[in-house]
Design a protein around this motif. Structure first.
Motif, PDB file in Angstrom:
ATOM      1  N   GLY A 157      51.976  27.804   9.289  1.00 35.35           N
ATOM      2  CA  GLY A 157      50.743  28.518   9.023  1.00 35.35           C
ATOM      3  C   GLY A 157      50.844  29.986   9.373  1.00 35.35           C
ATOM      4  N   PHE A 158      50.576  30.853   8.382  1.00 35.37           N
ATOM      5  CA  PHE A 158      50.439  32.278   8.639  1.00 35.37           C
ATOM      6  C   PHE A 158      48.980  32.571   8.957  1.00 35.37           C
ATOM      7  CE2 PHE A 158      54.452  33.028   6.394  1.00 35.37           C
ATOM      8  CZ  PHE A 158      54.927  34.194   6.979  1.00 35.37           C
ATOM      9  N   TYR A 159      48.734  33.167  10.101  1.00 36.60           N
ATOM     10  CA  TYR A 159      47.410  33.614  10.542  1.00 36.60           C
ATOM     11  C   TYR A 159      46.294  32.656  10.135  1.00 36.60           C
ATOM     12  CZ  TYR A 159      49.557  36.692   6.952  1.00 36.60           C
ATOM     13  OH  TYR A 159      50.331  37.209   5.949  1.00 36.60           O
ATOM     14  N   PHE A 188      51.614  34.620  13.699  1.00 39.84           N
ATOM     15  CA  PHE A 188      50.388  35.371  13.930  1.00 39.84           C
ATOM     16  C   PHE A 188      50.691  36.849  14.170  1.00 39.84           C
ATOM     17  CE2 PHE A 188      49.772  31.043  15.459  1.00 39.84           C
ATOM     18  CZ  PHE A 188      48.562  30.677  14.880  1.00 39.84           C
ATOM     19  N   GLY A 189      49.759  37.703  13.769  1.00 42.73           N
ATOM     20  CA  GLY A 189      49.847  39.120  14.066  1.00 42.73           C
ATOM     21  C   GLY A 189      49.209  39.420  15.406  1.00 42.73           C
ATOM     22  N   GLY A 190      49.904  40.163  16.248  1.00 44.54           N
ATOM     23  CA  GLY A 190      49.379  40.480  17.561  1.00 44.54           C
ATOM     24  C   GLY A 190      48.148  41.368  17.515  1.00 44.54           C
ATOM     25  N   ALA A 191      47.954  42.101  16.409  1.00 48.86           N
ATOM     26  CA  ALA A 191      46.790  42.973  16.261  1.00 48.86           C
ATOM     27  C   ALA A 191      45.751  42.372  15.312  1.00 48.86           C
ATOM     28  CB  ALA A 191      47.226  44.339  15.760  1.00 48.86           C
ATOM     29  N   ASP A 192      45.829  41.081  15.062  1.00 49.16           N
ATOM     30  CA  ASP A 192      44.861  40.394  14.192  1.00 49.16           C
ATOM     31  C   ASP A 192      43.568  40.201  14.976  1.00 49.16           C
ATOM     32  OD1 ASP A 192      43.380  38.705  12.589  1.00 49.16           O
ATOM     33  OD2 ASP A 192      45.067  37.405  12.068  1.00 49.16           O
ATOM     34  N   ALA A 222      51.290  43.739  14.700  1.00 53.57           N
ATOM     35  CA  ALA A 222      51.109  43.359  13.300  1.00 53.57           C
ATOM     36  C   ALA A 222      49.679  42.885  13.067  1.00 53.57           C
ATOM     37  CB  ALA A 222      52.095  42.268  12.914  1.00 53.57           C
ATOM     38  N   PRO A 223      49.069  43.293  11.950  1.00 49.75           N
ATOM     39  CA  PRO A 223      47.701  42.890  11.660  1.00 49.75           C
ATOM     40  C   PRO A 223      47.659  41.566  10.899  1.00 49.75           C
ATOM     41  CG  PRO A 223      48.436  44.393   9.981  1.00 49.75           C
ATOM     42  CD  PRO A 223      49.593  44.230  10.940  1.00 49.75           C
ATOM     43  N   HIS A 224      46.453  41.127  10.620  1.00 44.92           N
ATOM     44  CA  HIS A 224      46.277  40.012   9.687  1.00 44.92           C
ATOM     45  C   HIS A 224      46.913  40.424   8.353  1.00 44.92           C
ATOM     46  CE1 HIS A 224      44.104  36.311   8.621  1.00 44.92           C
ATOM     47  NE2 HIS A 224      43.899  36.861   7.441  1.00 44.92           N
ATOM     48  N   SER A 225      47.512  39.475   7.672  1.00 37.66           N
ATOM     49  CA  SER A 225      48.125  39.687   6.348  1.00 37.66           C
ATOM     50  C   SER A 225      49.293  40.669   6.367  1.00 37.66           C
ATOM     51  CB  SER A 225      47.095  40.131   5.304  1.00 37.66           C
ATOM     52  OG  SER A 225      46.643  41.445   5.500  1.00 37.66           O
ATOM     53  N   PHE A 226      50.069  40.662   7.454  1.00 40.63           N
ATOM     54  CA  PHE A 226      51.215  41.581   7.533  1.00 40.63           C
ATOM     55  C   PHE A 226      52.344  41.201   6.587  1.00 40.63           C
ATOM     56  CE2 PHE A 226      52.273  38.295  10.686  1.00 40.63           C
ATOM     57  CZ  PHE A 226      53.605  38.026  10.408  1.00 40.63           C
ATOM     58  N   PHE A 227      52.392  39.950   6.112  1.00 42.10           N
ATOM     59  CA  PHE A 227      53.508  39.474   5.300  1.00 42.10           C
ATOM     60  C   PHE A 227      53.321  39.950   3.861  1.00 42.10           C
ATOM     61  CE2 PHE A 227      56.159  36.015   3.370  1.00 42.10           C
ATOM     62  CZ  PHE A 227      57.319  36.238   4.094  1.00 42.10           C
ATOM     63  N   ASP A 228      53.635  41.234   3.633  1.00 45.14           N
ATOM     64  CA  ASP A 228      53.292  41.910   2.383  1.00 45.14           C
ATOM     65  C   ASP A 228      54.313  43.002   2.140  1.00 45.14           C
ATOM     66  OD1 ASP A 228      52.161  43.422   0.333  1.00 45.14           O
ATOM     67  OD2 ASP A 228      50.182  43.554   1.260  1.00 45.14           O
ATOM     68  N   ARG A 229      54.870  43.035   0.932  1.00 44.02           N
ATOM     69  CA  ARG A 229      55.885  44.027   0.607  1.00 44.02           C
ATOM     70  C   ARG A 229      55.367  45.451   0.763  1.00 44.02           C
ATOM     71  NH1 ARG A 229      58.225  43.142  -5.158  1.00 44.02           N
ATOM     72  NH2 ARG A 229      58.602  41.097  -4.239  1.00 44.02           N
ATOM     73  N   ASP A 233      55.160  49.335   7.354  1.00 42.90           N
ATOM     74  CA  ASP A 233      55.146  49.479   8.810  1.00 42.90           C
ATOM     75  C   ASP A 233      55.460  48.170   9.530  1.00 42.90           C
ATOM     76  OD1 ASP A 233      54.469  52.106   8.469  1.00 42.90           O
ATOM     77  OD2 ASP A 233      52.357  51.856   8.971  1.00 42.90           O
ATOM     78  N   PHE A 234      55.310  47.057   8.809  1.00 40.64           N
ATOM     79  CA  PHE A 234      55.520  45.750   9.429  1.00 40.64           C
ATOM     80  C   PHE A 234      56.653  44.982   8.750  1.00 40.64           C
ATOM     81  CE2 PHE A 234      51.012  46.986   9.439  1.00 40.64           C
ATOM     82  CZ  PHE A 234      50.927  47.335  10.782  1.00 40.64           C
ATOM     83  N   ALA A 235      57.581  45.746   8.166  1.00 40.96           N
ATOM     84  CA  ALA A 235      58.708  45.122   7.470  1.00 40.96           C
ATOM     85  C   ALA A 235      59.552  44.285   8.420  1.00 40.96           C
ATOM     86  CB  ALA A 235      59.564  46.202   6.797  1.00 40.96           C
ATOM     87  N   ASP A 236      59.723  44.758   9.654  1.00 43.83           N
ATOM     88  CA  ASP A 236      60.523  44.002  10.617  1.00 43.83           C
ATOM     89  C   ASP A 236      59.857  42.665  10.936  1.00 43.83           C
ATOM     90  OD1 ASP A 236      62.388  46.011  10.702  1.00 43.83           O
ATOM     91  OD2 ASP A 236      61.717  46.847  12.617  1.00 43.83           O
ATOM     92  N   ALA A 237      58.533  42.682  11.123  1.00 43.57           N
ATOM     93  CA  ALA A 237      57.812  41.441  11.395  1.00 43.57           C
ATOM     94  C   ALA A 237      57.928  40.485  10.223  1.00 43.57           C
ATOM     95  CB  ALA A 237      56.345  41.734  11.702  1.00 43.57           C
ATOM     96  N   SER A 238      57.830  41.005   9.006  1.00 42.20           N
ATOM     97  CA  SER A 238      57.958  40.161   7.818  1.00 42.20           C
ATOM     98  C   SER A 238      59.341  39.545   7.724  1.00 42.20           C
ATOM     99  CB  SER A 238      57.660  40.976   6.550  1.00 42.20           C
ATOM    100  OG  SER A 238      56.309  41.337   6.486  1.00 42.20           O
TER     101      SER A 238
END
Length: 260
Positions: A157-159, A188-192, A222-229, A233-238
């Motif tokens: 589960g993502f977020y 989960f994103g730590g900044a969600d 990382a915010p909510h919905s960070f898994f996005d091309r 800024d959150f490429a490493d998290a993705s």
């Protein structure tokens, strides 16, 4: 909603990795017809995955994600939540999704998840091990899929919010932890701001009490919905999240269990 309309999964394509793909119509146990997108691996690994979308339903993002899984040997099916109220078809830009989301029910959600898993298991060369992965609305439901008796090899589960009331009356994953029958990977994103650390900690504790094989990964900043091309800024998290998913699937395939 989880993503902008022009968002894409942050995963590089592999040319020739997918055998084929198609839009299909599924029929749930309650008679509901729903649209789904099936992507088959050219070189199947024995794993398959059911993709549970966010509130937009069968959006191009999830079709592309299905292809990325298939290119890596994982047969994939993404399905739509709104067959009962909005009919068949993909959900394009401008689709008024919230009235449809609010009309869903836990019984209907469960039936549609089961229908997608059953279809994946019916294809030629069907996968031996079936997983689920969901995003936001679908992320919560992916955790709950492990309570439906579907024989899943694992749920991702993502977020997905594990606490509080759910749309359509879905139960709290934290309250259902003792009924979760599959390994769990939560991302989960730590900044969600919608899912505070206390909620994740409560889910972690409940899973541990329930004896569930689990890993809950939190990506700082990382915010909510960070898994996005688009979210450079959150490429490493993705990248890390994608590696977590592939590692989780590989570790929980029956061939890995038998060899271990």
């Amino acid at each position: 909603m989880c993503f902008d309309h022009d968002s894409h999964p942050p995963i590089p394509a592999i040319a020739g990795g997918a055998l084929d793909s198609s839009l299909v119509t599924l029929k749930a146990a309650d008679g509901n017809e729903l649209s789904a997108f099936l992507a088959r691996a050219a070189e199947p690994s024995g794993a398959g995955i059911v993709i549970l979308p966010d509130v937009r339903g069968l959006h191009a993002y999830y079709e592309e994600l299905a292809l990325r899984f298939a290119e890596r040997g994982i047969d994939a099916i993404a399905f739509d939540w709104f067959g009962r109220t909005a009919g068949l078809g993909r959900r394009e830009e401008g689709f008024d999704y919230m009235p449809e989301v609010n009309a869903t029910t836990w019984a209907g959600q469960s039936a549609d998840i089961a229908a997608a898993a059953a279809h994946l298991r019916s294809i030629d060369g069907a996968p031996t091990d079936v997983f689920t992965v969901g995003f936001c609305f679908g992320g919560r439901l992916s955790f709950l899929a492990a309570t439906l008796g579907l024989g899943l090899a694992g749920v991702i589960g993502f977020y997905g919010n594990p606490v509080g009331p759910g749309r359509g009356g879905s139960p709290e994953p934290v309250a259902m932890a003792d009924r979760i029958a599959s390994p769990v990977l939560g991302l989960f994103g730590g900044a969600d701001q919608g899912i505070p650390p206390e909620a994740i900690a409560a889910f972690d504790a409940a899973l541990q009490v329930g004896g569930v094989d689990q890993r809950l990964a939190i990506y700082p900043g990382a915010p909510h919905s960070f898994f996005d091309r688009k979210a450079a800024d959150f490429a490493d998290a993705s990248e890390q999240a994608w590696a977590e998913i592939l590692g989780f699937i590989d570790a929980h395939r029956s061939s890995a269990a038998s060899s271990g």
